[in-house]
Every structure is written in structure tokens, then in C-alpha cells.
Design a protein around this motif. Structure first.
Motif, PDB file in Angstrom:
ATOM      1  N   ILE A   1     -22.767 -38.759   9.406  1.00  0.00           N
ATOM      2  CA  ILE A   1     -21.431 -38.576   8.843  1.00  0.00           C
ATOM      3  C   ILE A   1     -20.969 -37.176   9.219  1.00  0.00           C
ATOM      4  CG2 ILE A   1     -20.037 -38.539   6.746  1.00  0.00           C
ATOM      5  CD1 ILE A   1     -22.287 -40.187   5.413  1.00  0.00           C
ATOM      6  N   ALA A   2     -19.831 -37.062   9.886  1.00  0.00           N
ATOM      7  CA  ALA A   2     -19.365 -35.759  10.366  1.00  0.00           C
ATOM      8  C   ALA A   2     -17.990 -35.445   9.791  1.00  0.00           C
ATOM      9  CB  ALA A   2     -19.312 -35.733  11.888  1.00  0.00           C
ATOM     10  N   HIS A   3     -17.908 -34.313   9.093  1.00  0.00           N
ATOM     11  CA  HIS A   3     -16.632 -33.789   8.626  1.00  0.00           C
ATOM     12  C   HIS A   3     -16.284 -32.618   9.534  1.00  0.00           C
ATOM     13  CE1 HIS A   3     -14.215 -31.647   5.185  1.00  0.00           C
ATOM     14  NE2 HIS A   3     -13.518 -31.791   6.307  1.00  0.00           N
ATOM     15  N   GLN A   4     -15.335 -32.840  10.394  1.00  0.00           N
ATOM     16  CA  GLN A   4     -14.910 -31.818  11.340  1.00  0.00           C
ATOM     17  C   GLN A   4     -13.450 -31.479  11.092  1.00  0.00           C
ATOM     18  OE1 GLN A   4     -17.199 -30.495  14.168  1.00  0.00           O
ATOM     19  NE2 GLN A   4     -18.188 -31.023  12.237  1.00  0.00           N
ATOM     20  N   ALA A   5     -13.174 -30.187  10.950  1.00  0.00           N
ATOM     21  CA  ALA A   5     -11.807 -29.673  10.804  1.00  0.00           C
ATOM     22  C   ALA A   5     -11.272 -29.869   9.388  1.00  0.00           C
ATOM     23  CB  ALA A   5     -10.854 -30.288  11.829  1.00  0.00           C
ATOM     24  N   GLU A   6     -10.087 -29.322   9.184  1.00  0.00           N
ATOM     25  CA  GLU A   6      -9.319 -29.470   7.953  1.00  0.00           C
ATOM     26  C   GLU A   6      -8.250 -30.539   8.195  1.00  0.00           C
ATOM     27  OE1 GLU A   6      -9.746 -28.120   5.103  1.00  0.00           O
ATOM     28  OE2 GLU A   6     -10.458 -26.055   5.237  1.00  0.00           O
ATOM     29  N   PRO A   7      -7.493 -30.903   7.140  1.00  0.00           N
ATOM     30  CA  PRO A   7      -6.341 -31.772   7.383  1.00  0.00           C
ATOM     31  C   PRO A   7      -5.407 -31.138   8.417  1.00  0.00           C
ATOM     32  CG  PRO A   7      -6.730 -31.510   5.041  1.00  0.00           C
ATOM     33  CD  PRO A   7      -7.631 -30.547   5.727  1.00  0.00           C
ATOM     34  N   TYR A   8      -4.743 -31.966   9.181  1.00  0.00           N
ATOM     35  CA  TYR A   8      -3.855 -31.473  10.235  1.00  0.00           C
ATOM     36  C   TYR A   8      -2.783 -30.536   9.683  1.00  0.00           C
ATOM     37  CZ  TYR A   8      -0.934 -31.668  14.446  1.00  0.00           C
ATOM     38  OH  TYR A   8      -0.221 -31.351  15.568  1.00  0.00           O
TER      39      TYR A   8
ATOM     40  N   PHE B   1     -21.878 -43.403  14.092  1.00  0.00           N
ATOM     41  CA  PHE B   1     -21.103 -42.202  13.763  1.00  0.00           C
ATOM     42  C   PHE B   1     -20.021 -42.558  12.754  1.00  0.00           C
ATOM     43  CE2 PHE B   1     -17.612 -39.234  14.286  1.00  0.00           C
ATOM     44  CZ  PHE B   1     -18.258 -38.003  14.351  1.00  0.00           C
ATOM     45  N   VAL B   2     -19.985 -41.816  11.661  1.00  0.00           N
ATOM     46  CA  VAL B   2     -18.947 -41.998  10.637  1.00  0.00           C
ATOM     47  C   VAL B   2     -18.070 -40.752  10.617  1.00  0.00           C
ATOM     48  CG1 VAL B   2     -18.451 -42.363   8.193  1.00  0.00           C
ATOM     49  CG2 VAL B   2     -20.454 -43.460   9.240  1.00  0.00           C
ATOM     50  N   GLY B   3     -16.803 -40.913  10.938  1.00  0.00           N
ATOM     51  CA  GLY B   3     -15.856 -39.809  10.863  1.00  0.00           C
ATOM     52  C   GLY B   3     -15.350 -39.664   9.438  1.00  0.00           C
ATOM     53  N   ALA B   4     -15.855 -38.654   8.735  1.00  0.00           N
ATOM     54  CA  ALA B   4     -15.412 -38.443   7.363  1.00  0.00           C
ATOM     55  C   ALA B   4     -13.929 -38.084   7.330  1.00  0.00           C
ATOM     56  CB  ALA B   4     -16.233 -37.328   6.717  1.00  0.00           C
ATOM     57  N   HIS B   5     -13.280 -38.434   6.235  1.00  0.00           N
ATOM     58  CA  HIS B   5     -11.863 -38.086   6.039  1.00  0.00           C
ATOM     59  C   HIS B   5     -10.998 -38.604   7.198  1.00  0.00           C
ATOM     60  CE1 HIS B   5     -13.439 -35.592   2.837  1.00  0.00           C
ATOM     61  NE2 HIS B   5     -14.165 -34.920   3.712  1.00  0.00           N
ATOM     62  N   MET B   6     -11.210 -39.878   7.535  1.00  0.00           N
ATOM     63  CA  MET B   6     -10.444 -40.516   8.615  1.00  0.00           C
ATOM     64  C   MET B   6     -10.596 -39.748   9.925  1.00  0.00           C
ATOM     65  SD  MET B   6      -7.030 -41.807   6.562  1.00  0.00           S
ATOM     66  CE  MET B   6      -6.585 -43.012   7.817  1.00  0.00           C
ATOM     67  N   ALA B   7     -11.791 -39.180  10.123  1.00  0.00           N
ATOM     68  CA  ALA B   7     -12.106 -38.429  11.342  1.00  0.00           C
ATOM     69  C   ALA B   7     -11.127 -37.282  11.568  1.00  0.00           C
ATOM     70  CB  ALA B   7     -12.153 -39.352  12.557  1.00  0.00           C
ATOM     71  N   SER B   8     -10.534 -36.771  10.490  1.00  0.00           N
ATOM     72  CA  SER B   8      -9.528 -35.699  10.557  1.00  0.00           C
ATOM     73  C   SER B   8      -8.337 -36.070  11.440  1.00  0.00           C
ATOM     74  CB  SER B   8     -10.159 -34.379  11.027  1.00  0.00           C
ATOM     75  OG  SER B   8     -11.063 -33.893  10.065  1.00  0.00           O
ATOM     76  N   LEU B   9      -8.084 -37.362  11.541  1.00  0.00           N
ATOM     77  CA  LEU B   9      -6.915 -37.873  12.266  1.00  0.00           C
ATOM     78  C   LEU B   9      -5.993 -38.616  11.305  1.00  0.00           C
ATOM     79  CD1 LEU B   9      -8.821 -39.221  15.422  1.00  0.00           C
ATOM     80  CD2 LEU B   9      -7.619 -37.040  15.190  1.00  0.00           C
ATOM     81  N   GLU B  10      -6.005 -38.178  10.053  1.00  0.00           N
ATOM     82  CA  GLU B  10      -5.290 -38.845   8.979  1.00  0.00           C
ATOM     83  C   GLU B  10      -3.784 -38.850   9.158  1.00  0.00           C
ATOM     84  OE1 GLU B  10      -4.865 -34.718   8.564  1.00  0.00           O
ATOM     85  OE2 GLU B  10      -6.791 -35.756   8.612  1.00  0.00           O
ATOM     86  N   TYR B  11      -3.287 -37.963  10.002  1.00  0.00           N
ATOM     87  CA  TYR B  11      -1.842 -37.760  10.106  1.00  0.00           C
ATOM     88  C   TYR B  11      -1.134 -38.840  10.913  1.00  0.00           C
ATOM     89  CZ  TYR B  11      -3.064 -35.956  14.735  1.00  0.00           C
ATOM     90  OH  TYR B  11      -3.559 -35.828  16.017  1.00  0.00           O
ATOM     91  N   ASP B  12      -1.879 -39.684  11.648  1.00  0.00           N
ATOM     92  CA  ASP B  12      -1.236 -40.671  12.517  1.00  0.00           C
ATOM     93  C   ASP B  12      -2.196 -41.830  12.764  1.00  0.00           C
ATOM     94  OD1 ASP B  12      -0.045 -42.131  14.610  1.00  0.00           O
ATOM     95  OD2 ASP B  12       0.837 -40.330  15.501  1.00  0.00           O
ATOM     96  N   VAL B  13      -1.878 -42.997  12.231  1.00  0.00           N
ATOM     97  CA  VAL B  13      -2.777 -44.140  12.412  1.00  0.00           C
ATOM     98  C   VAL B  13      -2.864 -44.560  13.875  1.00  0.00           C
ATOM     99  CG1 VAL B  13      -2.535 -44.998  10.053  1.00  0.00           C
ATOM    100  CG2 VAL B  13      -0.928 -45.796  11.832  1.00  0.00           C
TER     101      VAL B  13
END
Length: 387
Positions: free
Chosen positions: A190-197, A251-263
Motif C-alpha cells: 500500500i503506497a501513499h505518495q504525495a498530498e492531495p492535488y 500494488f494499492v494506491g492509497a487515497h485514490m493513488a493521489s489522483l483524486e482530482y480527475d477520474v
């Protein structure tokens, strides 16, 4: 709020939903009613779930933090019919890794059918001769104790530095043997990379009030003010190189793989990397922001990628949390998300200053996102049929 330190950006200001709204209707008692009146209407197999189904459906929150052995989290999980994956993380505002580990073992012992946990490791000593052997030995031991996954946090990429003073990114060659070892253990990373966009945008361009308020008050964490730090694109590129280099690693992208801003951007990530899934933790308001503008586009995304998405929240039990407050807030958060994803009902989302209609996803899609995908991904026993 006791649930989540703000650095994790859980940002829940949903308000409380009535407990009665999530309870099945009371059965009739007394004299017999006419058959026509008593007979329930059949539910079409493709009809969406309702609020009354919430507690009846087995669910899985694939991203929480139970940072203490108090049973309050498990108690609410039982009441709302959830299993939990509690993720240990090398985060300075949490209890130390060892304390998180001890709490996870205790809670898993208390209720092994509902409580599962993910291991982590420290970057202290990275690059020294014994770091790799020590790290892999720790992971061996914790998987043997029952860990269902391994977590890496955004300190990789944004905090930790090598001997030359350079930030260590996820695709650093020194991390590759750890990834290979995790793969050999058969558990996901599980990888949490970056902050929200939003963290890289001017305040007036941010999409949610909670991010706007937080980053305006915490300039140290506001990446828009720190051009010397990696850009969002740089961090995502390093993550993508890592995933491409380990195609057999789950591989699990935590927090929508930090791509939460655009499906659409998230869909492209999932298309490129068939070994990847994502959890929805702490990013629901970003999805809701998009669904206000184009509900059908967001709904179609959930249906198309129904096998690649796992429900999660980032709910965090602080060691000193008040049990009554914590349980009420957890229930309200879970209930609000169910209303949005599973039903067609609208609700007011204050951080968006908008009424957000529910997606009313098909039952089969909800069953996957809320349960079956997590059971598959983390190699657990499906207990939904036993209910």
C-alpha cells in the motif's frame, strides 16, 4: 474531532445521520394483517441498496488507523457490519511503529474475523549495510504474525533524504529489493505518495473548503509555497516508474493513488497498470466535487472499474479518543459515504457548499467496492455468505 490528524487530510465534516435511517424497518406485531398489505414488495435484483440496508450488508473499510488497543473501533465496526484493515504507518504524529504493532496484534486477537492489519517499516538507516536485511526480516516476522499488507508513506518522496541530502523517491534503487521481498511474501504494498492535488494549487483554485482552510493556516505543508519541493507530477512519475518496474507486485494506491482530482486520470493509471488497485480513503469529497458537475461520468467510472476500487476512509482512533464521540463520528462518516455511493439520495456536503446526489451504484458494484475486492486483494476469507 478525534478521528484523524490533519496531516493525513481525512477532512470529514459530513454531519451526523440519524441512527434510525440505517436500521431495518421494525416488524409488525399484533393481529394478522391482510395478506395483500403484509406481503413485501419484491426487490428487483438490479435495484440499488437503500439506507436501511447499511447495517445488513457486510462491508470492509480498507484504510483505517487503530492507534490503540481500546476496543471502541471494533465495537462500532460490529455495529455497522464492517471489517477493518488498520494500517501501521511511520508517521511522526502517531504512536511509534512498535506501539502501533502491539495494538494491532491485540485487536486482531480480540476479533480476528473483523480486524486485519498492515505492517510498515522505518527508513532510519536507509543505505547502510544492514538496513535491507533488517527491514526484510521485520516484514517476514510481521507477515508471519498475520499482517495482510505492507504500507509505505509519503515520507518517501517528501521527507526522507539519502546520504547526499537528496529526497528518496519510491523508485530509488535501494527500495527495489524490499518491493521484491514483499512480492515474495504474497501480500500487497500500500503506497501513499504525495498530498492531495489541491496542495499544489493557489487557494482560490482549490476544490474543497477543508483543504483551503488547512493549507492557508499551515504554510509549511502547503507545496504551492515551496517550489523547491517535488511537484505533484514528479512524485506521480516516480510512483509510476516503481509500479512499472514491479509488474507482479500487488500494488494499492492509497487515497485514490493521489489522483483524486480527475477520474479520467485515475482511469488511465488503472489501465496502464493491471497490478494496481486503489482505495478511496479520505478523498470522497473530491469525487463528489466531480459528480456535482457530471454525475454520470463519475458513476460510469465506478461501474467500469468496479474490480479495482476498495472502500476506505482513513478514520483514525487516537489513543486518547473519547469512545462515545469516536463511535458517533465513525458511524456518521460511514453512513454518509453509503448514502452517496449506494443510494440515490442527496445530502449536504459542507466542505463543497453543495447538495450532492447519490450515485445509486448497482448492488453488485457496491458488493465489490465495499467488500469482495478487499477480501481478494488482501487474501482474506470471504465471510459475507455466512451472515
Amino acid at each position: 474531532m478525534n478521528l484523524v490528524p490533519r496531516m493525513l487530510a481525512m477532512c470529514a465534516s459530513m454531519g451526523f445521520l440519524a441512527l434510525a435511517a440505517c436500521s431495518p424497518p421494525a416488524p409488525q406485531v399484533g393481529g394478522a394483517a391482510p395478506a395483500a398489505a403484509a406481503a413485501p414488495k419484491p426487490v428487483a435484483s438490479d435495484a440499488p441498496y437503500s439506507l436501511a440496508d447499511f447495517a445488513k450488508v457486510r462491508k470492509f473499510d480498507a484504510h483505517v488507523h487503530a492507534n490503540g488497543a481500546d476496543p471502541m473501533f471494533l465495537q462500532q465496526a460490529r455495529a455497522d457490519n464492517f471489517e477493518l484493515l488498520s494500517i501501521n504507518v511511520d508517521y511522526p504524529d502517531f504512536p511509534g511503529i512498535e506501539l502501533q504493532h502491539v495494538a494491532a496484534l491485540q485487536l486482531a486477537k480480540d476479533d480476528p474475523q473483523r480486524f486485519h492489519w498492515a505492517a510498515t517499516f522505518s527508513m532510519k538507516g536507509f543505505g547502510t549495510p544492514d538496513w535491507l536485511a533488517r527491514t526484510n526480516k521485520r516484514l517476514d516476522d510481521e507477515v508471519a504474525e498475520g499482517a495482510s499488507a505492507v504500507k509505505v508513506w509519503k515520507n518517501i518522496g517528501m521527507v526522507e533524504k539519502d546520504a547526499k541530502g537528496q529526497l528518496i523517491k519510491l523508485d530509488d534503487p535501494g527500495l527495489s529489493p524490499v518491493a521484491d521481498h514483499i512480492q515474495s511474501l504474497g501480500v500487497p504494498l500500500i503506497a501513499h505518495q504525495a498530498e492531495p492535488y489541491n496542495c499544489w494549487l493557489p487557494l482560490d483554485k482549490m476544490t474543497t473548503d477543508n483543504d483551503r482552510e488547512y493549507f492557508s493556516k499551515h504554510p509549511d505543508y502547503y507545496m504551492y509555497l515551496h517550489p523547491e519541493m517535488p511537484s505533484h507530477e514528479d512524485l506521480m512519475a516516480a510512483r509510476d516508474r516503481f509500479v512499472a518496474a514491479h509488474p507482479q507486485l500487488k500494488f494499492v494506491g492509497a487515497h485514490m493513488a493521489s489522483l483524486e482530482y480527475d477520474v479520467d486520470v485515475l482511469a488511465a493509471f488503472l489501465d496502464r497498470y493491471p497490478n494496481a488497485t486503489v482505495d478511496l480513503a479520505a478523498r470522497m469529497s473530491q469525487v463528489q466535487y466531480q459528480s456535482i458537475r457530471n454525475r454520470e461520468k463519475v458513476r460510469d467510472f465506478f461501474i467500469r472499474y468496479q474490480d479495482r476500487l476498495m472502500y476506505g476512509t482513513d478514520l483514525t482512533q487516537a489513543p486518547d479518543a473519547d469512545p462515545v464521540v469516536f463511535k458517533a463520528e465513525a458511524h456518521a462518516y460511514w453512513s454518509s459515504d453509503w448514502r452517496y455511493l449506494a443510494t440515490g439520495q442527496s445530502q449536504r456536503i459542507e466542505m463543497l457548499k453543495a447538495d450532492v446526489p447519490g450515485l445509486a451504484l448497482p448492488r453488485e458494484v457496491i458488493d465489490k467496492i465495499y467488500y469482495r475486492n478487499a477480501v481478494r486483494e488482501f487474501g482474506l476469507k470471504d465471510q459475507s455468505a455466512a451472515l
